[in-house]
Design an enzyme around this catalytic site. Structure first.
Site, short mmCIF file in Angstrom:
data_model
loop_
_atom_site.label_atom_id
_atom_site.label_comp_id
_atom_site.label_asym_id
_atom_site.label_seq_id
_atom_site.Cartn_x
_atom_site.Cartn_y
_atom_site.Cartn_z
N ASN A 218 -92.53 7.07 13.22
CA ASN A 218 -93.00 6.84 11.85
C ASN A 218 -93.07 5.36 11.46
O ASN A 218 -93.29 5.03 10.31
CB ASN A 218 -92.15 7.62 10.85
CG ASN A 218 -90.70 7.17 10.84
OD1 ASN A 218 -90.25 6.51 11.78
ND2 ASN A 218 -89.96 7.54 9.82
N CYS A 219 -92.92 4.47 12.43
CA CYS A 219 -93.00 3.03 12.19
C CYS A 219 -94.46 2.58 12.20
O CYS A 219 -95.23 2.97 13.08
CB CYS A 219 -92.21 2.32 13.30
SG CYS A 219 -92.55 0.58 13.50
N ASP A 220 -94.86 1.78 11.23
CA ASP A 220 -96.25 1.32 11.12
C ASP A 220 -96.70 0.54 12.35
O ASP A 220 -97.83 0.71 12.82
CB ASP A 220 -96.45 0.47 9.87
CG ASP A 220 -96.40 1.30 8.59
OD1 ASP A 220 -96.59 2.54 8.67
OD2 ASP A 220 -96.16 0.72 7.52
N LYS B 111 -97.40 2.89 15.11
CA LYS B 111 -98.67 3.59 14.91
C LYS B 111 -99.84 2.73 15.35
O LYS B 111 -100.79 3.21 15.96
CB LYS B 111 -98.82 4.00 13.44
CG LYS B 111 -97.88 5.12 13.03
CD LYS B 111 -97.98 5.42 11.56
CE LYS B 111 -96.94 6.45 11.15
NZ LYS B 111 -96.91 6.66 9.70
#
Length: 115
Positions: free
Chosen positions: A10-12, A15
């Site tokens: 869930n880390c930008d 991603k």
């Protein structure tokens, strides 16, 4: 070439790295710190290759949550201990290939790695 990507989904930044790899048709094996943690032997190998300072994320929420006394006394051994106890404090992503170890993500770095 074997490619492993380490981080939390869930880390930008993760991603962005995952999107870049997909757009360039690069197959990788994903290692989720949240579910699997990080192996001490592997972490020590990374520290030997790139240094604990490159791996320890001092900008994130997990660093800010650390006790000030721990931050004040941080060194290689205490950093390794902190990263083992709280893997999400490791800078993301860590991308490992047969020959290289890359910490963090930029399109330029990945383009150079996979050219």
């Amino acid at each position: 070439m074997m490619v492993k990507l380490y981080g939390i989904p869930n880390c930008d930044t993760m991603k962005k790295a995952i999107r870049w790899l997909g757009e360039h048709g690069i197959t990788y094996q994903f290692h989720n710190y949240k579910k699997v943690g990080v192996d001490e032997k592997l972490l020590r190998q990374w520290v030997d290759r790139v240094g604990w300072e490159a791996l320890l994320n001092r900008r994130g929420m997990m660093w800010r949550r650390l006790d000030d006394s721990v931050k004040a006394e941080i060194n290689e051994e205490s950093a390794i201990r902190v990263m083992l106890e709280t893997p999400s404090i490791i800078k993301r992503p860590v991308l490992e290939t047969d020959k290289t170890l890359n910490v963090g993500f930029t399109e330029e770095a990945y383009s150079k790695l996979f050219s």
